[in-house]
Design an enzyme around this catalytic site. Structure first.
Site, PDB file in Angstrom:
ATOM      1  N   ASP A  86      46.010  43.473  47.609  1.00 52.15           N
ATOM      2  CA  ASP A  86      45.634  42.573  48.701  1.00 52.15           C
ATOM      3  C   ASP A  86      46.587  42.821  49.877  1.00 52.15           C
ATOM      4  O   ASP A  86      47.789  42.581  49.757  1.00 52.15           O
ATOM      5  CB  ASP A  86      45.766  41.137  48.187  1.00 52.15           C
ATOM      6  N   CYS A 112      39.404  41.696  54.683  1.00 56.90           N
ATOM      7  CA  CYS A 112      40.310  42.855  54.652  1.00 56.90           C
ATOM      8  C   CYS A 112      39.722  44.020  53.862  1.00 56.90           C
ATOM      9  O   CYS A 112      39.302  45.029  54.440  1.00 56.90           O
ATOM     10  CB  CYS A 112      41.672  42.467  54.065  1.00 56.90           C
ATOM     11  N   ARG A 113      39.683  43.911  52.509  1.00 62.76           N
ATOM     12  CA  ARG A 113      39.327  45.068  51.679  1.00 62.76           C
ATOM     13  C   ARG A 113      37.832  45.366  51.628  1.00 62.76           C
ATOM     14  O   ARG A 113      37.412  46.502  51.875  1.00 62.76           O
ATOM     15  CB  ARG A 113      39.870  44.864  50.253  1.00 62.76           C
ATOM     16  N   SER A 114      37.011  44.358  51.275  1.00 59.74           N
ATOM     17  CA  SER A 114      35.584  44.666  51.078  1.00 59.74           C
ATOM     18  C   SER A 114      34.879  45.101  52.372  1.00 59.74           C
ATOM     19  O   SER A 114      33.982  45.960  52.302  1.00 59.74           O
ATOM     20  CB  SER A 114      34.844  43.523  50.375  1.00 59.74           C
ATOM     21  N   CYS A 143      35.731  41.106  47.602  1.00 57.32           N
ATOM     22  CA  CYS A 143      37.170  40.806  47.529  1.00 57.32           C
ATOM     23  C   CYS A 143      37.339  39.294  47.635  1.00 57.32           C
ATOM     24  O   CYS A 143      36.384  38.552  47.401  1.00 57.32           O
ATOM     25  CB  CYS A 143      37.953  41.567  48.595  1.00 57.32           C
ATOM     26  N   ASN A 185      36.797  38.548  52.098  1.00 60.68           N
ATOM     27  CA  ASN A 185      35.765  39.329  52.812  1.00 60.68           C
ATOM     28  C   ASN A 185      36.161  39.577  54.271  1.00 60.68           C
ATOM     29  O   ASN A 185      35.309  39.612  55.169  1.00 60.68           O
ATOM     30  CB  ASN A 185      34.379  38.660  52.720  1.00 60.68           C
TER      31      ASN A 185
HETATM   32  P1  4NP Z   1      40.703  40.236  51.308  1.00 62.74           P
HETATM   33  O1  4NP Z   1      42.148  39.730  51.798  1.00 62.74           O
HETATM   34  O2  4NP Z   1      40.414  39.517  50.018  1.00 62.74           O
HETATM   35  O3  4NP Z   1      40.906  41.707  51.106  1.00 62.74           O
HETATM   36  O4  4NP Z   1      39.740  39.902  52.410  1.00 62.74           O
HETATM   37  C1  4NP Z   1      42.470  38.402  51.983  1.00 62.74           C
HETATM   38  C2  4NP Z   1      42.018  37.730  53.097  1.00 62.74           C
HETATM   39  C3  4NP Z   1      42.375  36.400  53.287  1.00 62.74           C
HETATM   40  C4  4NP Z   1      43.187  35.760  52.368  1.00 62.74           C
HETATM   41  C5  4NP Z   1      43.630  36.442  51.243  1.00 62.74           C
HETATM   42  C6  4NP Z   1      43.272  37.756  51.049  1.00 62.74           C
HETATM   43  N1  4NP Z   1      43.567  34.414  52.581  1.00 62.74           N
HETATM   44  O5  4NP Z   1      44.328  33.873  51.757  1.00 62.74           O
HETATM   45  O6  4NP Z   1      43.124  33.802  53.567  1.00 62.74           O
END
Ligand code: 4NP
Length: 152
Positions: free
Chosen positions: A122, A14-16, A9, A12
């Protein structure tokens, strides 16, 4: 030899990490090695987001020991399947591809399930219900992936 699967993602956190935890819970570690990475370097070395840890925990999965790392081109040679959460990150991963073999192993994770939705949203700026939606989508995708990998 074990099949190696990488979940990708943006952050790294939240989703992955949730996808990694779910697929690990559905497969035998002797048969399937699962890891996750982010295309960004925003959160290197961090634990998953507390909301991801909480959702996974609510479903009986502990992802608290995971640590954020960034996706690198070396991952193409280390992994057999690379599942990406959304189009934007898919583009960033595909941009690093050097050959057709790498292209074939790189997929949107929701291509593994029969849903109209093609991207895992997201949830970073969402409340906790966004994380439950993400969990449910990833659970369905991982069920299909684990059946395909034919383990456990
Ligand atoms: P992820 O979510 O891609 O599912 O881990 C996010 C985590 C952090 C951010 C964006 C999306 N950020 O902008 O810091």
């Amino acid at each position: 030899m074990a099949v190696k699967v990488l979940m990708v993602c943006l952050g790294n956190i939240c989703r992955s990490p949730i996808a990694e935890g779910i697929l690990k819970s559905m497969t035998n570690p002797n048969d399937v090695i699962v890891d996750s990475a982010g295309t960004s370097s925003y959160h290197l070395g961090n634990s998953p987001d507390p909301r991801s840890i909480a959702i996974a925990h609510r479903h009986g999965i502990d992802i608290s020991n995971q640590r954020c790392r960034q996706f690198t081109t070396k991952d193409f040679s280390k992994f057999d399947f690379i599942y990406v959460m959304d189009n934007s990150n898919y583009k960033n991963v595909v941009a690093k591809i050097k050959n057709d073999k790498d292209r074939f192993k790189t997929k949107l994770i929701l291509d593994e399930v029969d849903l109209d939705l093609k991207e895992v949203p997201d949830p970073y700026y969402d409340e906790e219900d966004g994380f439950e939606t993400v969990f449910q989508l990833l659970y369905k995708a991982c069920q299909s992936i684990s059946l395909k990998l034919n383990t456990k």
